[in-house]
Structures are given as C-alpha cells and as structure tokens.
Design a protein around this motif. Structure first.
Motif, PDB file in Angstrom:
ATOM      1  N   PRO A  59      -3.001   2.136  -9.283  1.00 21.89           N
ATOM      2  CA  PRO A  59      -4.277   1.508  -9.664  1.00 21.89           C
ATOM      3  C   PRO A  59      -5.419   2.510  -9.880  1.00 21.89           C
ATOM      4  CG  PRO A  59      -3.257   0.291  -7.864  1.00 21.89           C
ATOM      5  CD  PRO A  59      -2.458   1.548  -8.046  1.00 21.89           C
ATOM      6  N   HIS A  63      -7.358   2.423 -13.384  1.00 19.01           N
ATOM      7  CA  HIS A  63      -8.786   2.113 -13.475  1.00 19.01           C
ATOM      8  C   HIS A  63      -9.582   3.299 -14.016  1.00 19.01           C
ATOM      9  CE1 HIS A  63      -8.973  -1.934 -11.888  1.00 19.01           C
ATOM     10  NE2 HIS A  63      -8.227  -1.593 -10.844  1.00 19.01           N
ATOM     11  N   SER A  86     -10.331   0.479  -6.795  1.00 20.24           N
ATOM     12  CA  SER A  86      -8.948   0.259  -6.359  1.00 20.24           C
ATOM     13  C   SER A  86      -8.891  -0.183  -4.901  1.00 20.24           C
ATOM     14  CB  SER A  86      -8.125   1.544  -6.545  1.00 20.24           C
ATOM     15  OG  SER A  86      -8.087   1.899  -7.906  1.00 20.24           O
ATOM     16  N   GLN A  89      -9.854  -3.738  -4.851  1.00 15.00           N
ATOM     17  CA  GLN A  89      -8.710  -4.488  -5.373  1.00 15.00           C
ATOM     18  C   GLN A  89      -7.665  -4.724  -4.285  1.00 15.00           C
ATOM     19  OE1 GLN A  89      -6.725  -3.081  -9.080  1.00 15.00           O
ATOM     20  NE2 GLN A  89      -4.846  -3.095  -7.868  1.00 15.00           N
ATOM     21  N   VAL A 113      -5.892  -7.102 -12.365  1.00 12.41           N
ATOM     22  CA  VAL A 113      -5.078  -5.910 -12.132  1.00 12.41           C
ATOM     23  C   VAL A 113      -4.603  -5.932 -10.683  1.00 12.41           C
ATOM     24  CG1 VAL A 113      -4.993  -3.393 -12.253  1.00 12.41           C
ATOM     25  CG2 VAL A 113      -6.516  -4.661 -13.795  1.00 12.41           C
ATOM     26  N   SER A 115      -1.618  -4.009  -7.897  1.00 11.43           N
ATOM     27  CA  SER A 115      -0.633  -2.936  -7.769  1.00 11.43           C
ATOM     28  C   SER A 115       0.767  -3.543  -7.757  1.00 11.43           C
ATOM     29  CB  SER A 115      -0.872  -2.129  -6.489  1.00 11.43           C
ATOM     30  OG  SER A 115      -0.400  -2.828  -5.360  1.00 11.43           O
TER      31      SER A 115
END
Length: 338
Positions: A59, A63, A86, A89, A113, A115
C-alpha cells in the motif's frame, strides 16, 4: 469468480484502470453502476457511480504512485503522505481506504484500496466482513493475479457465506431464499440500513441477478455434502440435525465462531469453542445466534469505516455522498408506499 456484467463495458473498465498504478493483485467493480438492480433502468445505470476495490501488495508504494498520478482524488489527508495514508488504511475501520466522487473518463467513481494480506484475512476469518461481504454478491473481476492464497480465500469466503446462510434458513428453501440470505449477510447490523440505505436494497440486488448468483454458487452447492440441491426446480434441502448443524458451525470463519461463543458463554466460564458450538447446534434458536454473531461483526466495522470515510473523503464529498444515499433511500421508500 469472473462474471458477466453489462455488455460493452470492458473498454470503460480498462480506461478507468489505466488511470491508476498497475501493481494490483485484485481489482473488481461492483454495485448498481455495474449490475442492474430492481427498479433501475439501463439509462439510470449509466448515471450511477461506479464502485471499485483494488487489492495491492504494498500500500505505501501504491499510494506513493497514486499521489503522483491522482493527487486530486485525495482529501486533505494527502498532506500526511503515503505512509500515514497507508497507516490510516490498515489500522482504522475495515482496512480499506476510499476515495469517492472522483471524475474519471466521463463517469463518477469511488475506489477503495486494501492490502492483499488484509483482504485475505477478511475473506478467511470475516474479521470485518466489509470487503468479504461485497464479494458474497456478484462482482465484475477486472484484474486477478496469480496469488494462490488469495484465489483459495475467495472461494473459501463463498463457502462460508453458504454455510452461515444454511444455519439461518429452514430445512427446505428456494434458491432465491438462499441468495437473499447470502446477499443480506453483510447488511445485518449495518447502521446505514436504518439511515442512508434503501431498506429494500437486498431484494433489489437479488431480484435482477439470480442468474449471476447461480453462476457464482453453483459448483459450491453441487459439491456441498450438507445439502440436496435441485437446480432444475430451484429447490434445496439442508441437514438441520444437531450433528449437521455442528459440522456447519465448526466450518464457520474464526471471528464469527468467537462472536457466537461470546454470546452464549457466560463470562468466566472459559469453555472451549467446540463445546460451546456443540451446545449451539442443539439449540432451536441456533440460526438466531448465528445472525446475532454476524450482526455484531458488521455493526462495529460499518460504524468505524463510515467514521473513517468522512476523513478520507473530506467533509464536502461526505455530505454530497450522504445526500445521494438518502435520496435513494427516500425513492425506495416511496416505491413501496401504496
């Protein structure tokens, strides 16, 4: 897993994907902009937002590249940089970072998004049932890499959806009953079904897409030893004996088993999971206990992910997105009102 969606849309999807970094292990499109729902015309579908999910192995790198290519997609959080994005996230909500109301190639899209490792974990264990729940329903797979663990997890997630649904259904039921139960798993306990979503959403999804559900689940139902599947009649019969239900309970994802044991086992008793599930298998309210367990997973992840979504989308986009959802809910309510 690959399913037919709207015809003549493959070029559109390829054009959208070309706007993003290409290091993607799984990409799929879903929702009312991809699959027809009851009460929606083809013309309306062309105006609906397109929803995507991208699973990525790294990620931070993804990103980093996306911030270079598509910086405007991000809210004020872009100033924190790719590592912090990330971290937000992975560590908050359901492990997915959404950018919403993004104009791409003449359409408005939303993309999440996640992982690859977080996705596999959710598919296998239903930790949040957020992306795993979306994959219980027909989706349009756009990219799928050679990750064998991910491929196995995708199939395992569908098997888990069937098993959980069997436990909540009577001994005999129709294909449509099963697909309604499966499609409703990820909405059970979701606070947005009270405010923000059309309450007939599940029925609308299934009614127009029974054939897509059949394609998705046919092999699993044919091979499942706990059910008699009669596809020609669209009927199923499942083993509702305590022994049959125990086998099904033992096959459920780990997080759901844990939630069930918390519901049933009084604090301090500390019995093992197998002993508790054996007790649940003999309970006439077994299906209700499973339903409560699923609801508890979905409730917590829907609240935390929605709160996170306000930050990742930004206040103005969040207000615009919420207004559109409320309008759809109002429209659905009006259609049902005589």
């Amino acid at each position: 897993m690959t399913l037919p969606a709207l015809q003549n849309t493959s070029v559109l999807y390829r054009r959208v994907l070309s706007q993003f970094p290409q290091d993607i292990s799984l990409a799929f499109a879903y929702g009312s902009g991809v699959f027809k729902q009851n009460g929606t015309s083809q013309g309306q579908m062309g105006k609906n937002m397109l929803d995507f999910v991208f699973a990525v192995d790294d990620p931070v790198t993804w990103h980093t590249m996306n911030l270079m290519q598509n910086r405007k997609h991000y809210s004020v959080l872009k100033f924190l940089g790719p590592r912090k994005i990330s971290w937000i996230q992975d560590e908050h909500g359901a492990g997915v970072y959404y950018n919403t109301l993004v104009p791409v190639d003449g359409r408005i899209i939303k993309y999440g998004v996640i992982s690859t490792d977080s996705l596999i974990d959710d598919l296998l264990h239903w930790k949040t049932l957020y992306i795993a729940g979306r994959l219980h329903k027909p989706v349009k797979i756009l990219v799928q890499g050679e990750n064998g663990k991910l491929r196995a997890a995708l199939v395992g997630n569908l098997k888990s959806a069937v098993t959980a649904s069997f436990l909540m259904l009577p001994e005999s039921f129709s294909e449509e009953d099963l697909f309604l139960q499966i499609a409703g798993l990820s909405y059970a306990g979701d606070f947005r079904m009270v405010i923000g979503e059309d309450r007939s959403k599940v029925a609308n999804i299934v009614k127009e897409n029974v054939q897509h559900f059949r394609i998705l689940y046919n092999n699993i139902l044919q091979e499942c030893p706990q059910v008699v599947y009669k596809p020609q009649q669209g009927k199923l019969e499942v083993d509702k004996s305590p022994e049959g239900q125990f086998v099904q309970l033992m096959a459920l994802p780990r997080t759901l088993q844990q939630r069930i044991t918390r519901l049933v086992d009084p604090p301090g008793k500390n019995r093992d999971v197998e002993e508790i599930l054996l007790q649940v298998a003999q309970d006439p309210d077994c299906g209700s206990v499973v339903q409560q367990g699923i609801s508890s997973i979905v409730k917590s992840s829907s609240i935390t992910q929605t709160a996170k979504g306000i930050a990742t989308a930004g206040l103005l986009k969040s207000l615009s997105y919420s207004t559109k959802k409320l309008q759809k809910m109002w429209k659905g309510w009006r259609m049902k009102t005589p």
